[in-house]
Scaffold this motif. Structure first.
Motif, PDB file in Angstrom:
ATOM      1  N   GLN B 904       0.865  -1.181   0.000  1.00  0.00           N
ATOM      2  CA  GLN B 904       0.000   0.000   0.000  1.00  0.00           C
ATOM      3  C   GLN B 904       0.899   1.228   0.000  1.00  0.00           C
ATOM      4  O   GLN B 904       1.915   1.248   0.693  1.00  0.00           O
ATOM      5  N   PHE B 905       0.472   2.238  -0.759  1.00  0.00           N
ATOM      6  CA  PHE B 905       1.345   3.404  -0.931  1.00  0.00           C
ATOM      7  C   PHE B 905       0.540   4.702  -0.921  1.00  0.00           C
ATOM      8  O   PHE B 905      -0.642   4.713  -1.243  1.00  0.00           O
ATOM      9  N   GLY B 906       1.235   5.762  -0.592  1.00  0.00           N
ATOM     10  CA  GLY B 906       0.649   7.101  -0.711  1.00  0.00           C
ATOM     11  C   GLY B 906      -0.051   7.585   0.536  1.00  0.00           C
ATOM     12  O   GLY B 906      -0.638   8.653   0.534  1.00  0.00           O
ATOM     13  N   HIS B 907       0.014   6.832   1.609  1.00  0.00           N
ATOM     14  CA  HIS B 907      -0.704   7.229   2.824  1.00  0.00           C
ATOM     15  C   HIS B 907       0.278   7.493   3.956  1.00  0.00           C
ATOM     16  O   HIS B 907       1.466   7.186   3.865  1.00  0.00           O
ATOM     17  N   TYR B 908      -0.245   8.054   5.035  1.00  0.00           N
ATOM     18  CA  TYR B 908       0.586   8.428   6.172  1.00  0.00           C
ATOM     19  C   TYR B 908       0.046   7.801   7.450  1.00  0.00           C
ATOM     20  O   TYR B 908      -1.153   7.625   7.615  1.00  0.00           O
ATOM     21  N   ILE B 909       0.979   7.474   8.322  1.00  0.00           N
ATOM     22  CA  ILE B 909       0.632   6.849   9.603  1.00  0.00           C
ATOM     23  C   ILE B 909       0.971   7.838  10.714  1.00  0.00           C
ATOM     24  O   ILE B 909       2.048   8.444  10.717  1.00  0.00           O
ATOM     25  N   LEU B 951       4.314  12.053  12.369  1.00  0.00           N
ATOM     26  CA  LEU B 951       3.631  11.606  11.158  1.00  0.00           C
ATOM     27  C   LEU B 951       4.652  11.028  10.180  1.00  0.00           C
ATOM     28  O   LEU B 951       5.679  11.654   9.924  1.00  0.00           O
ATOM     29  N   GLU B 952       4.371   9.866   9.668  1.00  0.00           N
ATOM     30  CA  GLU B 952       5.336   9.210   8.779  1.00  0.00           C
ATOM     31  C   GLU B 952       4.628   8.593   7.585  1.00  0.00           C
ATOM     32  O   GLU B 952       3.450   8.243   7.664  1.00  0.00           O
ATOM     33  N   SER B 953       5.373   8.438   6.516  1.00  0.00           N
ATOM     34  CA  SER B 953       4.836   7.747   5.344  1.00  0.00           C
ATOM     35  C   SER B 953       4.524   6.303   5.717  1.00  0.00           C
ATOM     36  O   SER B 953       5.274   5.669   6.443  1.00  0.00           O
ATOM     37  N   GLY B 954       3.412   5.836   5.231  1.00  0.00           N
ATOM     38  CA  GLY B 954       3.012   4.455   5.545  1.00  0.00           C
ATOM     39  C   GLY B 954       3.293   3.462   4.435  1.00  0.00           C
ATOM     40  O   GLY B 954       2.859   2.321   4.507  1.00  0.00           O
ATOM     41  N   ASN B 955       4.010   3.894   3.391  1.00  0.00           N
ATOM     42  CA  ASN B 955       4.281   2.999   2.262  1.00  0.00           C
ATOM     43  C   ASN B 955       4.908   1.691   2.725  1.00  0.00           C
ATOM     44  O   ASN B 955       5.824   1.686   3.541  1.00  0.00           O
TER      45      ASN B 955
END
Lengths: 536, 1038
Positions: B904-909, B951-955
């Motif tokens: 999964q790409f393009g989202h943030y955790i 906040l971090e990228s969730g890729n």
């Protein structure tokens, strides 16, 4: 040929079949229709569905039970350290909730209350708005003739509506109103402060007429009596100048006669230990007019340190709320010592010493908690430590709203765990408050001498106080602060005396737009009749 | 209903066909592995036919000119002209091409070649292997545009399944699940109770199904496919079909054993480093040194061993089939005190009568799922749940459970003195009869029953330290029971007809479904024992005694309580019961003396009993013209008791067309399949909307036991709200796609485009005050848009007897956007010390759902205080914009290898765990942290406000499963027909830059805990660690 015969034959047969099937479908579809006319009404298995001509409101099912819920709600609010309590106390010079490292930051909700920088999305501003407004509607439903409530029930409902509506009027300046029979398409009308004032006064006058006669020594003061309604009417009228711009001709004399009537029913100032007034659950002392069943726990544990544990509360306190040095200095006594027997005035309370800590008080004092704290380890008194092992010494001063550690700031205990970790009963109205309201009405009517005499009568009952020689407005405000701190009146008093916009520790002076809270942004979205208060 | 069936059946007596001039044809049907029973043999264009018997033999009468059609699910259909033959032996070939496989859709079936809507099916041979808690995990990464996210690594925990993006703004974005034709509703195992350690959301509603019993899972993605499910189709539909009997009788046995351990853990300060850290922040390292050095993460986790056993018998008969199975699975979690034990049994059978005109079908399953959960929650307060406690615990503390930490929660104490166990029994049965009235006209009646009883007991003993107010010394317990009882009655008519070049298929039906849910829960405090067994006995016996006392007064009550400290009542001790009398329309309350048998100091119980109804009419017509042009039109009318008088009934239409280009002469043979399709439809969603939300109701307010074991006697309260206009949420979807196969399906795939617009969004919102309920369900004036495309592609490069090699992949892009919304609603509540009321996300027009709204963190100032204190919108959302899956399958002789990857790409955790635990303020208070905190420059007196710092990228790209199998070659005389061993690794590695334990995460507080009733996504707060699992399995058939 043979082949085509077969086909013809089959076709013929098919026609016959279809004919039969056509006949079959008539009863089949009828049955189908029967099945499909199944009712989609929900069943009344665990709740009663309001039915009637309007399908909206046909009276509450049980007025007594609705009243229980209405008064449970008032009690619930009183037992909470946030919302109503925080908005009346943390917004003043009595209390603050400093951010202690990662503790009590809570997205700034406490800091903005003390610094008067709250906005219309403040969660407590919304929470009180929702709670009090729905309480008003629930009371209105009991009052509605469709509910067939008794005269006494209507009186209790009118008191509850007046009390809840008074909070909204006092906090927000506008009061939306809905009739129970209004359909969902009807957006509540909005009453001005003056309109709400009139309804509150009329409800309280009706309540005074129909509520039971008071018993000043009753063990159960959780429901209103005549004195409770008179107290609130006196409170509303004493603030008439805030709500209406100026006092009416009879407002101040009404305050005096209402308090006279309360006194005539047997309520009186108490002469014993000041902190004994606040020991529930049965408030038989004649000072207490109204109390609720809420536990006092949040009021005490919200401020005490984690390591201030009690036999019944091994987890200790939550290390939050503190008071300010400026507020401490309003009381007589040594400036840096509030331990037991230091010579301070009675109402400032005291902290336990190593010698005074015993199995009964477990190290918990009363009033201002300053300096070294002690605890009880089951057999002996011990000095307490912080979580990192340093002595637990509460400081008088704080560095600011942020940058605090776990010992900064004095804690303020009106209800002490020395009387039990989870004692029930929170005082809502006291005769001492009524007594001071009467004195203030006298002062505002020009009878400063009478007011001074009254104030000195009260002071004479509180140990280690000296009689005042004169009485200014500031003196009156301070006296109310000393007698009534953390009882929910400080904001109301400061606004009435015009000092709510002044500067105090960690709060700058400002314009008086913060005398009113903003209308919550969610409420503005739901009702176009509401207009945001100036300055927000 | 019964009468209708009788009528239909009696009609059959008169409908026998007569034939003449026939010869008798006999033959034997077999496939690659031997005799094939159950094959349908039919004279084309007639109702005459037969079924092959157990030996594969058949007899049928036919004319010389007749054409006999041999068909069987999973095999290519063959047509033979009789001619002069009297013996016709047939070898059936398995229909290998994916595009011709039967796909179960709502009230029917189709193939990918013929579907007009976006439909995908995954059959059992393509399922993910290893430890599978819940059926959705079988197809994770297998289908484009289907995002399947496990919320944590807990056995049997919830799975979020999103088809073509997230379209609802409240919870419950899961699709409608239909198991063997019975639409399910909701979960049945009670969510764990809050006894001071926080709450977590419902467990998975599907974990009662044994994954081994599933034949295929179909996913209906677009409105033209889901419209047949009307008001429940908006989030897509997942149809689970269980295996039916076939073959000449075989016994299958499978067994596996799995070893799992946490795939990742935080690097925390160890003993001396921790003490140095305390000293660095001005604390006293000597006072904080308790002499041990414990890795608390290791302390609460373990390497767990799980096992799974399945036994199934399957047989096809001349006129029917049967399959019976037994399964037992013991999944042990990688955290101590966590397991899921599942026992399932299933019986699927069908039998035909009256010359195959009447078919009876039964699918029945019983399951018993037992669970134990450690104290983990999505909303633990500043002291944390057991994971938070383990992260922040001083490593030098003793592991003695009674060690007093002086204020913090000790993981040893929590592990020892907390217990939460539950069991769910569920029966799902589907009984149907279909009758072929004439050629092409089939009537079918179905009765479905879904009955579940879930029970949970959560206990915390008086030995628990810092558990919550009033727990220590007294203990606290909660007893929950959920019962659900759903009935389905369905009548359908199916008509097929060939009219020249037009093939017509019409299905119409009526359905009535009732959903009864009962919730009972009781909370108690003040136990006489600190032993779990004795406490459980005590809460149960106290509960039973309380029920008996309350029952004696009112049959129908909302709640009761027993305590020595009753408040607000006319009686201050003993018990009370609050009842309702619906016939008189009154609410009553009565008091009683404390009954004997109530041994706990105080206990309070609440009851809910609610039934919803759904009544539906539906029809679908499918027209195939010259086998080139296909038109489908669907209509469903749903009436639901959940909606107000103005909107009880809703109409959900859809239409779709397909053009099979590959059937056209101008298309080169290079394209074995090429089909264009397009459709539009309107579907609804009512999930998450409870009973009677549109109407004003009164009942007694809930009661609970307070921290000093007091009970407030309740008054009445209003439920629901007056909102006669309340209606379902509506999604319109425009979709188009291409299905293609090249070089005789060596390469095949689909490409899809869609645009979904969801309106009338159901949400609880603040009511215009004064209101009877502060929050009301309403249809929000806003649009949620999901636009995107999906591509799936498979290349079957080699397929010979000895070698096969195929690779496949799918990719989906989805853009989510909230439009035309005037308000702003905070969402994504953040938990932890000093974070009450903090939030990280906001719902607002012009941004995607789950858009972050945070302070921009700009580092620390000279005093170590964070810079930046203004929360603003970020163009970052928790929703992935790209979902991908890839697979590789290789076989050489008897060894096969498969690998499945998902990403999964393009989202943030939002790393709430770091925000809540790993900041300087924590080490300043002698709580353990990660080593980077010591060098961050942050002051110990700094507030850890929510900000982009966390906040971090969730890729991520995960090696989901990798398995290797070996088929033992057996000689044909062996008693064992087949024997296979396989070794499967799950979660072998994850490629990600995310600093937390795992980027595939979504902390899940209970629904009533959600800020503004908005769900959370992408928030990582002390999630159950995801395991890495190795499974050794054995499959054998006899």
């Amino acid at each position: 040929m043979h082949h085509s015969n077969l086909i013809n034959y089959k076709k013929k047969k098919m026609v016959n079949k279809n004919k039969y099937i056509n006949r079959l479908w008539i009863p089949a579809f009828m049955l189908w229709f029967l099945v499909s006319s199944c009712s989609l009404q929900i069943d009344e298995t665990d709740s009663l569905i309001t039915e009637g001509a309007s399908d909206i409101f046909n009276g509450v099912a049980d007025p007594a039970a609705s009243l229980t819920n209405i008064y449970n709600n008032i009690s619930g609010q009183a037992g909470d350290q946030s919302n109503l309590y925080a908005m009346t106390e943390v917004t003043t010079d009595e209390l603050l909730v400093p951010t202690r490292g990662t503790d009590w930051g809570d997205n700034g909700v406490w800091r903005t209350l003390h610094a008067h920088t709250w906005g219309s999305t403040h969660s407590q501003v919304l929470s009180v708005w929702n709670n009090k407004n729905s309480a008003v509607l629930r009371a209105t439903e009991v009052i509605d003739p469709l509910s067939n409530a008794s005269v006494a029930q209507v009186a209790e409902a009118k008191f509850a509506r007046a009390y809840n509506m008074w909070v909204i009027m006092d906090f927000y300046g506008q009061v939306p109103f809905r009739n129970p029979t209004d359909g969902p398409e009807i957006i509540p009308s909005v009453m001005t402060r003056a309109e709400a004032y009139d309804l509150i006064v009329s409800d309280l006058e009706d309540a005074i007429a129909d509520l039971p006669v008071s018993d000043a020594a009753s063990a159960d003061k959780t429901r209103p009596v005549k004195a409770t309604a008179r107290f609130w009417l006196a409170k509303v009228k004493l603030n008439a100048a805030v709500y209406l711009g100026a006092y009416g001709a009879n407002d101040l004399s009404d305050v005096i006669s209402l308090v006279d009537a309360i006194e005539a029913e047997g309520y009186a100032l108490t002469s014993g230990n000041y902190f004994d007034i606040f020991v529930g659950p049965a408030y038989t002392n004649t000072d207490v007019i109204w109390s609720v069943n809420a536990g006092m726990a949040n009021r005490a544990w919200n401020s005490l340190h984690y390591n201030q544990a009690h036999t019944d509360n091994g987890g200790g306190g939550w290390n939050g709320f503190t008071t300010l040095a400026e507020f401490y200095d309003k009381f007589e006594g040594p400036t840096a010592d509030n331990s037991l027997g230091a010579g301070q005035e009675e109402r400032r309370g005291y902290t336990q010493t190593l010698a005074s800590t015993d199995a009964a008080n477990q190290g918990f004092g009363f009033g201002f908690q300053l300096g070294q704290m002690y605890g009880w380890d089951g057999t002996s008194a011990i000095p307490l430590e912080t979580r990192t092992g340093d002595p637990l010494v509460f400081t008088k001063e704080l560095p600011g709203l942020i940058g605090n550690n776990e010992v900064t700031g004095m804690r303020l205990l009106k209800y002490s765990p020395a009387n039990g970790a989870w004692t029930s009963g929170v005082v809502m109205a006291r005769f001492a408050d009524a007594f001071l309201m009467r004195a203030e009405a006298k002062m505002r009517s020009g009878d400063t001498g009478g007011a001074l005499a009254d104030v000195n009568i009260l002071r004479g009952l509180r140990a280690n106080t000296t009689a005042l020689a004169s009485l200014s407005e500031a003196d009156m405000l301070d006296e109310r602060a000393r007698e009534l701190y953390t009882e929910g009146w400080r904001r109301n008093d400061m606004i009435r005396f015009g000092t709510f916009s002044s500067a105090w520790q960690f709060k700058e002076s400002g314009d008086n737009h913060t005398d009113l809270f903003p209308i919550p942004s969610n409420a503005l979205l739901s009702n176009p009749g509401l207009i945001q208060n100036p300055g927000y | 209903m019964k009468k209708l069936l009788l009528l239909i059946f009696s009609a059959t007596v008169l409908t026998t066909s007569i034939f003449a001039q026939e010869t008798t044809i006999t033959g034997k049907i077999s496939d690659a592995s031997g005799d094939l029973p159950g094959v349908s043999i039919q004279i084309k264009g007639t109702t005459t036919g037969a079924i092959s018997d157990a030996n594969g033999e058949y007899t049928v009468k036919a004319n010389q000119n007749d054409v006999i059609v041999f068909s069987f699910v999973g095999y290519a259909t063959q047509e033979i002209t009789v001619g002069t033959q009297t013996v016709i032996n047939i070898t059936m070939a398995e229909d290998a091409t994916q595009l011709s496989e039967v796909v179960v859709i709502g009230y029917g079936s189709t193939t990918i070649k013929d579907a007009t809507g976006a439909v995908v099916a995954v059959s059992s041979e393509d399922f993910n292997g290893g430890v599978i808690s819940s059926p959705e995990q079988l197809i994770q990464g297998k289908s484009a545009g289907v995002q399947i996210t496990s919320t944590s690594g807990s056995p049997g925990d919830g799975v979020q399944l999103r088809i073509r993006g997230t379209s609802s703004i409240r919870s419950n974005n899961n699709p409608l699940y239909v198991v063997d034709g019975v639409p399910l509703s909701g979960g049945t195992q009670p969510a764990s109770s809050d006894v001071g350690y926080g709450t977590s959301g419902d467990t998975n509603p599907l974990n009662f199904i044994n994954p081994n019993d599933i034949e295929s899972i179909s996913i209906l993605k677009d409105a033209s496919a889901t419209a047949i499910y009307g008001s429940r189709g908006a989030n897509g539909v997942v149809i689970i079909t269980t295996k039916s009997g076939k073959g000449s009788g075989s016994l299958e046995f499978s067994s596996s054993v799995s070893v799992a351990s946490p795939a990742n853990k935080y690097e925390l300060l160890e003993g001396q480093a921790f003490l140095d850290g305390v000293a660095q922040y001005g604390g006293d390292p000597v006072a904080q040194n308790y002499g041990s050095n414990t890795d608390w993460q290791d302390y609460i986790t373990r390497t767990s061993v799980s096992n799974k056993q399945n036994l199934a018998y399957s047989k096809g008969f001349k006129t029917g089939s049967i399959r019976a199975s037994l399964g037992y699975e013991d999944q042990q979690g990688v955290m101590k005190n966590s397991y899921m034990k599942r026992f399932t049994t299933r019986l699927n059978g069908n039998k035909s009568f009256l010359d195959n005109k009447l078919n009876l079908n039964l699918q029945a399953t019983y399951s018993n799922v037992k669970r134990e959960d450690p104290p983990i929650s999505g909303n633990a307060g500043f002291q944390g749940d057991i994971l938070g406690a383990a992260y922040s615990a001083n490593p030098t503390w003793s592991t003695d459970p009674d060690f007093d930490t002086g204020g913090q929660r000790s993981p040893a104490n929590m592990l020892t003195y907390f217990q939460s166990q539950g069991a769910t029994n569920r029966i799902l049965t589907n009984l149907s009869a279909d009758y072929k009235i004439t050629d092409g006209l089939v009537a079918k009646a179905t009765y479905g029953l879904d009955k579940a009883t879930g029970e949970g007991v959560t206990l915390i003993t008086g030995d628990a330290i810092n558990a919550g107010n009033g727990v220590q010394g007294f203990g606290q317990g909660q007893l929950n029971e959920n019962r659900s009882f759903n009935n389905l009655v369905e009548l359908t008519l199916n008509y097929t007809k060939e009219m020249g070049s037009i093939d017509l298929e019409i299905v119409g039906g009526y359905s009535f479904q009732s959903f009864r849910n009962q919730w009972h829960w009781a909370g108690a405090r003040g136990f006489s024992s600190n032993e779990f067994g004795a406490m459980e006995d005590e809460i149960r016996s106290s509960y039973d005694a309380g029920v008996a006392a309350a029952d004696a007064i009112y049959d129908n009550y909302n709640n009761w309580g027993i305590s020595n400290d009753l408040r607000n009542g006319t009686q201050t001790t003993g018990g009370f019961v609050s009842g309702i009398n619906t016939s008189e329309g009154t609410l009553n309350q009565a008091y009683f003396a404390r009954p004997t048998g109530v041994d706990v100091e105080a206990i309070a119980a609440n009851y809910y009993d609610q039934t919803d109804y759904l009544q539906s009419y539906f029809a679908r017509g499918n027209f195939t013209i010259s086998d080139k042009y296909i038109i489908t039109a669907t209509l469903r009318v749903d009436g639901s008791s959940k909606f107000g008088s103005e909107n009880t009934y809703g109409v959900f239409p859809s239409g779709a067309v397909a053009w099979k280009l590959s059937e056209e002469d101008f298309m080169p043979d290079f394209f074995s399949t090429m089909k264009l399709r397009a459709g539009y439809g309107i579907v609804g969603n009512q999930d998450g909307l409870g009973y009677g939300e549109f109407i004003r109701r009164e009942r007694w307010a809930d009661v609970g036991v307070g921290s000093s074991r007091e009970i407030g006697v309740p008054g009445t309260t209003t439920q629901g709200s007056v909102n006669p206009g309340l209606k379902w949420e509506e999604t319109s979807q425009l979709a188009a796609g291409i299905d293609f196969g090249i070089l005789n399906e060596k390469i095949y795939g689909s490409l899809d485009f869609y645009n979904k617009q969801t309106t009338d969004l159901l949400l609880r919102r603040d009511a215009a005050q004064p209101a009877v309920a502060n929050q009301i369900y309403d249809n929000l004036d806003a649009i949620v848009e999901n636009k995107g495309w999906e591509l799936s592609l498979t290349y079957e490069a080699v397929e010979t007897e000895d070698i096969s090699f195929s690779i496949g992949g799918n990719v989906a892009k989805n853009n989510n956007l909230v439009k035309d919304f005037a308000g702003e609603l905070n969402a994504g509540q953040i938990y932890g010390q000093g974070l009450s009321g903090a939030y990280a996300q906001r719902l607002a027009g012009g941004y995607p759902l789950f858009t972050y709204h945070l302070r921009e963190f700009e580092g620390f100032d000279a005093n170590g205080q964070p810079i930046g204190d203004n929360q603003t919108y970020l163009n970052k959302s928790a929703l992935p914009t790209w979902n991908t899956g890839a697979s590789l399958n290789v076989r050489y002789k008897s060894i096969d290898f498969a690998a499945y990857m998902t990403g999964q790409f393009g989202h943030y955790i939002y790393n709430n765990t770091q925000n809540g635990f790993f900041t300087a303020g924590s080490i300043n208070n002698a709580r353990n942290v990660t080593p980077d905190v010591l060098t961050s420059g942050e002051s110990g007196a700094a507030e850890a406000a929510v900000s982009t710092r966390f906040l971090e990228s969730g890729n991520f790209f995960r090696m989901q499963t990798m398995s290797i199998g070996y088929n033992v070659s057996l000689n044909s005389s062996s008693m064992i027909k087949s024997l296979r061993f396989n070794l499967t690794a799950q979660n072998l590695f994850v490629i990600t830059k995310y600093s937390g334990l795992d980027p595939e995460v979504s902390s899940n507080p209970a629904n009533y805990q959600l800020l503004n009733s908005l769900p959370t996504a992408g928030i990582d707060y002390t999630a159950y660690p995801r395991p890495r699992t190795f499974t050794l399995g054995l499959n054998a058939s006899f």
